[in-house]
Design a protein around this motif. Structure first.
Motif, PDB file in Angstrom:
ATOM      1  N   LEU A 108       1.098   9.689 -11.284  1.00  0.00           N
ATOM      2  CA  LEU A 108       2.014  10.639 -11.918  1.00  0.00           C
ATOM      3  C   LEU A 108       2.632  10.063 -13.180  1.00  0.00           C
ATOM      4  O   LEU A 108       2.784  10.762 -14.184  1.00  0.00           O
ATOM      5  CB  LEU A 108       3.112  11.052 -10.931  1.00  0.00           C
ATOM      6  CG  LEU A 108       4.113  12.096 -11.449  1.00  0.00           C
ATOM      7  CD1 LEU A 108       3.395  13.375 -11.851  1.00  0.00           C
ATOM      8  CD2 LEU A 108       5.180  12.381 -10.388  1.00  0.00           C
ATOM      9  N   ARG A 109       2.993   8.772 -13.163  1.00  0.00           N
ATOM     10  CA  ARG A 109       3.633   8.179 -14.342  1.00  0.00           C
ATOM     11  C   ARG A 109       2.675   8.142 -15.535  1.00  0.00           C
ATOM     12  O   ARG A 109       3.100   8.267 -16.686  1.00  0.00           O
ATOM     13  CB  ARG A 109       4.153   6.771 -14.026  1.00  0.00           C
ATOM     14  CG  ARG A 109       3.093   5.738 -13.711  1.00  0.00           C
ATOM     15  CD  ARG A 109       3.725   4.361 -13.498  1.00  0.00           C
ATOM     16  NE  ARG A 109       2.731   3.353 -13.217  1.00  0.00           N
ATOM     17  CZ  ARG A 109       2.298   3.042 -12.003  1.00  0.00           C
ATOM     18  NH1 ARG A 109       2.770   3.695 -10.944  1.00  0.00           N
ATOM     19  NH2 ARG A 109       1.394   2.099 -11.824  1.00  0.00           N
ATOM     20  N   ILE A 110       1.375   7.978 -15.262  1.00  0.00           N
ATOM     21  CA  ILE A 110       0.385   7.984 -16.332  1.00  0.00           C
ATOM     22  C   ILE A 110       0.169   9.411 -16.826  1.00  0.00           C
ATOM     23  O   ILE A 110       0.116   9.663 -18.042  1.00  0.00           O
ATOM     24  CB  ILE A 110      -0.933   7.371 -15.854  1.00  0.00           C
ATOM     25  CG1 ILE A 110      -0.712   5.914 -15.389  1.00  0.00           C
ATOM     26  CG2 ILE A 110      -1.974   7.416 -16.969  1.00  0.00           C
ATOM     27  CD1 ILE A 110      -0.203   4.981 -16.461  1.00  0.00           C
ATOM     28  N   LEU A 140       0.824  -1.210   0.000  1.00  0.00           N
ATOM     29  CA  LEU A 140       0.000   0.000   0.000  1.00  0.00           C
ATOM     30  C   LEU A 140       0.860   1.263   0.000  1.00  0.00           C
ATOM     31  O   LEU A 140       0.548   2.243  -0.680  1.00  0.00           O
ATOM     32  CB  LEU A 140      -0.925  -0.008   1.223  1.00  0.00           C
ATOM     33  CG  LEU A 140      -2.034  -1.073   1.203  1.00  0.00           C
ATOM     34  CD1 LEU A 140      -2.808  -1.062   2.519  1.00  0.00           C
ATOM     35  CD2 LEU A 140      -2.977  -0.849   0.032  1.00  0.00           C
ATOM     36  N   GLU A 141       1.955   1.214   0.747  1.00  0.00           N
ATOM     37  CA  GLU A 141       2.864   2.360   0.776  1.00  0.00           C
ATOM     38  C   GLU A 141       3.498   2.569  -0.595  1.00  0.00           C
ATOM     39  O   GLU A 141       3.647   3.701  -1.058  1.00  0.00           O
ATOM     40  CB  GLU A 141       3.944   2.143   1.830  1.00  0.00           C
ATOM     41  CG  GLU A 141       4.898   3.324   1.964  1.00  0.00           C
ATOM     42  CD  GLU A 141       5.946   3.105   3.042  1.00  0.00           C
ATOM     43  OE1 GLU A 141       6.808   3.986   3.190  1.00  0.00           O
ATOM     44  OE2 GLU A 141       5.906   2.065   3.721  1.00  0.00           O
ATOM     45  N   GLU A 173       2.573   9.451  -6.647  1.00  0.00           N
ATOM     46  CA  GLU A 173       3.195  10.769  -6.617  1.00  0.00           C
ATOM     47  C   GLU A 173       4.636  10.768  -7.115  1.00  0.00           C
ATOM     48  O   GLU A 173       5.338  11.758  -6.953  1.00  0.00           O
ATOM     49  CB  GLU A 173       3.143  11.314  -5.184  1.00  0.00           C
ATOM     50  CG  GLU A 173       1.725  11.433  -4.638  1.00  0.00           C
ATOM     51  CD  GLU A 173       1.679  11.777  -3.172  1.00  0.00           C
ATOM     52  OE1 GLU A 173       2.772  11.814  -2.552  1.00  0.00           O
ATOM     53  OE2 GLU A 173       0.586  12.013  -2.636  1.00  0.00           O
ATOM     54  N   SER A 174       5.101   9.648  -7.683  1.00  0.00           N
ATOM     55  CA  SER A 174       6.490   9.588  -8.144  1.00  0.00           C
ATOM     56  C   SER A 174       6.568   8.913  -9.509  1.00  0.00           C
ATOM     57  O   SER A 174       5.660   8.186  -9.909  1.00  0.00           O
ATOM     58  CB  SER A 174       7.364   8.819  -7.138  1.00  0.00           C
ATOM     59  OG  SER A 174       6.971   7.448  -7.093  1.00  0.00           O
TER      60      SER A 174
END
Length: 300
Positions: free
Chosen positions: A283-285, A80-81, A88-89
């Motif tokens: 974020l990567r998407i 989950l973390e 966000e990365s």
């Protein structure tokens, strides 16, 4: 089925050795703790705790379940973390599927340069047939699809990428009898021709768009289902061919061939990028979608 909350209660009681202390740790009532353990014991039909003075300790069966629960909850927390961090990365994996021609002429190079910028990002490109790509997207094995409008799946969010144009190419440095200003359908039927497979849909569409129909017969010299190899055959004087403009523009043979010019370019339709609804929160998407849509004339 054992619930995650029951495993969390088991671990909390085992570590605190007290129902009341476990209740404090989990910020619930002691009766809720007692009821959760009771329900778990009834479900698996074994006692998990026993009294030892003022403390409660695990039974042998409880020890086994505690070990499994601790490992499971630890892995769940880590996962989950990781998911939250991925949101966000620029890490994780981006999976894109498209047709072989578009992939080889544009997407593969574009994504290679993109992947080099992000050390923690894995980029996976799948080139194939549209039916296979759509199935993979619908089963969430792909994050993005890049396909012609008529081939898009019924699910997902779509955004326009570009319009694919096709053009006629013919040899430059050898004797090839063609008049670009006055070419006719009869010329097309008699000139040596290179096909993309036996049914060359780009050539047929080009003839229909320019002349309103296509010849009953072509003077076929060479057939190969690779636009890059078609261009090589054209350069060596084997005949003319119809290829996507973006393939020509990125080809080694670009300056070694002639075209009929923009007047004889036709549209093969619009290409779209499709992605899963809600996935743009990652974020990567977001970043990949922005890069793809901001590419300068990808199919021209």
């Amino acid at each position: 089925m054992i619930e995650t909350s029951q495993l969390q209660t088991l671990v909390a009681v085992a570590r605190a050795k007290s129902f009341s202390k476990a209740a404090e740790d989990l910020n619930v009532t002691q009766s809720a703790i007692s009821q959760s353990i009771k329900n778990l014991e009834n479900k698996i039909e074994v006692k998990l705790f026993k009294r030892s003075g003022k403390k409660v300790v695990l039974t042998p069966e409880g020890e086994k379940l505690f070990s499994l629960a601790s490992s499971f909850l630890g892995n769940l927390g880590d996962t989950l973390e990781e998911i939250q961090n991925d949101k966000e990365s620029m890490s994780g994996k981006v999976r894109i599927g498209t047709l072989t021609g578009v992939g080889k002429s544009w997407l593969a190079h574009e994504m290679l340069e993109y992947a080099k910028k992000w050390d923690d990002l894995t980029v996976q490109i799948t080139l194939g047939f549209q039916e296979d790509l759509v199935r993979a997207f619908e089963s969430y094995q792909l994050d993005f699809l890049i396909l012609p409008e008529e081939s898009l799946p019924s699910v997902g969010e779509k955004t326009l990428l570009s319009e694919e144009m096709s053009t006629v190419v013919y040899p430059k440095d050898c004797d090839f009898d063609i008049d670009p200003e006055n070419i006719t359908l009869e010329d097309i039927s008699t000139l040596p021709t290179i096909l993309f497979e036996q049914e060359d849909h780009l050539l047929q569409k080009w003839c229909k768009d320019i002349f309103g129909k296509f010849p009953k017969k072509f003077n076929v010299r060479y057939i190969i289902n690779s636009h890059g190899n078609m261009l090589q055959a054209v350069q060596q004087g084997m005949g003319l061919a119809v290829v996507p403009k973006h393939v020509l523009n990125r080809s080694f043979f670009k300056d070694k061939l002639n075209t009929l010019g923009e007047k004889f370019e036709v549209s093969n339709g619009k290409f779209y990028i499709v992605y899963h609804k809600g996935s743009e929160e990652l974020l990567r998407i977001q970043s990949t979608l922005a890069m793809l849509t901001n590419s300068e004339n990808p199919l021209n």
